[in-house]
Design an enzyme around this catalytic site. Structure first.
Site, PDB file in Angstrom:
ATOM      1  N   HIS A 124     -80.698  63.052  43.335  1.00 40.86           N
ATOM      2  CA  HIS A 124     -80.208  62.061  42.376  1.00 40.86           C
ATOM      3  C   HIS A 124     -78.683  62.223  42.306  1.00 40.86           C
ATOM      4  O   HIS A 124     -78.134  62.592  41.280  1.00 40.86           O
ATOM      5  CB  HIS A 124     -80.884  62.256  41.012  1.00 40.86           C
ATOM      6  N   GLU A 169     -82.388  55.736  44.193  1.00 36.91           N
ATOM      7  CA  GLU A 169     -81.422  54.646  44.321  1.00 36.91           C
ATOM      8  C   GLU A 169     -80.397  54.877  45.427  1.00 36.91           C
ATOM      9  O   GLU A 169     -79.194  55.022  45.153  1.00 36.91           O
ATOM     10  CB  GLU A 169     -80.706  54.424  42.980  1.00 36.91           C
ATOM     11  N   GLU A 352     -87.788  53.930  36.448  1.00 37.18           N
ATOM     12  CA  GLU A 352     -86.725  53.826  35.427  1.00 37.18           C
ATOM     13  C   GLU A 352     -86.710  52.417  34.877  1.00 37.18           C
ATOM     14  O   GLU A 352     -86.778  51.438  35.622  1.00 37.18           O
ATOM     15  CB  GLU A 352     -85.329  54.087  36.013  1.00 37.18           C
TER      16      GLU A 352
END
Ligand code: IFM
Length: 443
Positions: A124, A169, A352
């Protein structure tokens, strides 16, 4: 106000997984007990983070993790999504840092003891700085270092983990970090964006192979973020602009996983912006995944632009969160149904979803009705997608608690729990009570 779902909703059943999510750099603090990462360097560069802050203390989670698990348990969630700090668990020479590993194994053991499923994200955004110094995600070698890191930590964690996501992401790491430079490492060149994206996806594929070998019984996959793209008008030019934006920002990261190629927009690229792709890369990238994680916050509206092809327009009259993102829950349903139509998807988790709001702590309470309304609308948007046949098996609120919001520092609060950064006191907001109530009333 309560979060209300239809009485017969699949999301009202205990078979649907609910959780809360965080990430290492955003909450851990204790920066002095790990290697430096690209976000330490970025924060130390004047003008990069709006309030000039850093992750040195954050929510002091390394110190307060037991209390934080109490907090998580008190919400009645089924799962907790956390990320591992690569620079905390490996030394520079690539060997395991036993102290760093111990922090996570203790945490994972405690979660398991309390029946809370650990959903672990391996990356992350906190790339070790020494790897960035060697080219970071622009260097193909980093993908292999990531696979090695995955090998070592998954062996060290044994059977403590319920689910592994390789990346969170990759769009943010590549586009924000290497193409426009608003995130670490702060590089800004078009070709860098595409090249780093390719290496991140390659790293995902390589790590999936490691996970299949080391951890065949966990649910293994990847977490992608999507900002659905709409056209400003019905004109053919604007519709095409929105499609191009969608290919560039969204489909770029999912299409190779299932279709073994990048979207058509790659044909518009100038030669010098083309990523270097080696033979066989797409076969590595397109490893089977057990789940796909979807992160959703907002949508974007585009019109045609003679120079750039597409440009985003500000929906000035529509409601926005405190970070300026439009609130448009219908686009969440549209996103999920369109992905379902486009790809042969595995089960999906919403990994999320949440909102930054201008919270006020008054008399020991945070009455965040605006965030609560956001959750109500977006959980119902997920339910609508499920009713249309999309296979969504879980939902994680972003975030468990207020934390370091990247280039915004501590100025934006995404938590359902309020954090007073001076005292480190945590206070449940109204949204946390509503989430807890929703979970407690499941059948
Ligand atoms: O805080 C971030 C998180 O780290 C990744 N997804 C989006 C969140 C809100 O910006």
């Amino acid at each position: 106000m309560k979060i209300m779902l239809p009485a017969n909703s699949k999301m009202q059943s205990k078979a649907f997984t609910y959780g809360v999510a965080t990430a290492s750099f955003q909450i851990e603090g204790a920066a002095d007990s790990r290697l430096a990462c690209i976000w330490d360097t970025f924060c130390a560069t004047p003008g990069k983070v709006r309030d000039g802050s850093n992750g040195d203390q954050a929510c002091e989670h390394v110190k307060l993790w037991r209390e934080d698990i109490d907090l998580i348990e008190s919400l009645g969630v089924d799962a907790y999504r956390l990320s591992i700090s690569w620079p905390r668990v490996l030394h520079k020479d690539g060997s395991l840092n036993t102290q760093g590993v111990q922090f996570y194994t203790d945490l994972l053991d405690e979660l398991n003891r309390r029946g809370i499923k650990p959903f672990v994200t391996l990356y992350h955004w906190d790339l070790p700085q020494h790897i960035e110094d060697n080219g970071g995600w622009l260097n193909r070698e980093t993908a292999y270092l990531f696979a090695d890191y995955t090998d070592k930590v998954t062996q060290a964690f044994g059977d403590r983990v319920y689910s592994y996501a390789t990346f969170n992401e990759p769009f943010c790491s590549s586009y924000l970090g290497y193409e426009i430079g608003v995130h670490a490492p702060g590089l800004a060149k078009k070709s860098y964006g595409r090249q780093s994206a390719h290496h991140l996806l390659l790293a995902h594929g390589l790590a999936m192979k490691v996970l299949q070998k080391n951890s065949p019984n966990t649910e293994n996959g990847i977490v992608l973020n999507f900002t659905p793209c709409y056209s400003a008008t019905d004109s053919a030019e604007d519709v095409q602009a929105a499609s191009k934006a969608d290919q560039y920002f969204n489909q770029w990261y999912i299409k190779p996983l299932f279709d073994r190629c990048y979207p058509e927009i790659i044909n518009d690229f100038a030669t010098e912006d083309m990523p270097v792709i080696e033979e066989g890369d797409f076969d590595i990238i397109a490893q089977p995944i057990d789940f796909l994680g979807i992160n959703f916050y907002t949508r974007a509206v585009y019109k045609a632009d003679a120079v750039t092809g597409f440009s985003q327009i500000d929906m000035v009259d529509n409601p926005k969160t405190d970070i300026g993102w439009e609130i448009y829950p219908q686009s969440f349903t549209d996103l999920l149904t369109s992905l379902h139509a486009l790809y042969p998807l595995p089960p999906m988790y919403i990994t999320e979803n949440g909102a930054a709001m201008g919270d006020k702590l008054i008399d020991g309470k945070v009455d965040d009705q605006d965030r609560l309304a956001y959750y109500d609308a977006h959980l119902n948007a997920v339910n609508n997608a499920i009713e249309q046949g999309v296979n969504i098996v879980g939902y994680f609120a972003w975030s468990l608690m207020d934390n370091f919001e990247w280039a915004e520092g501590y100025l934006k609060r995404f938590g359902i729990v309020y954090v007073d950064y001076d005292t480190q006191k945590r206070t449940l907001k109204s949204s946390a009570y509503a989430y807890k109530n929703l979970l407690a009333n499941r059948k």
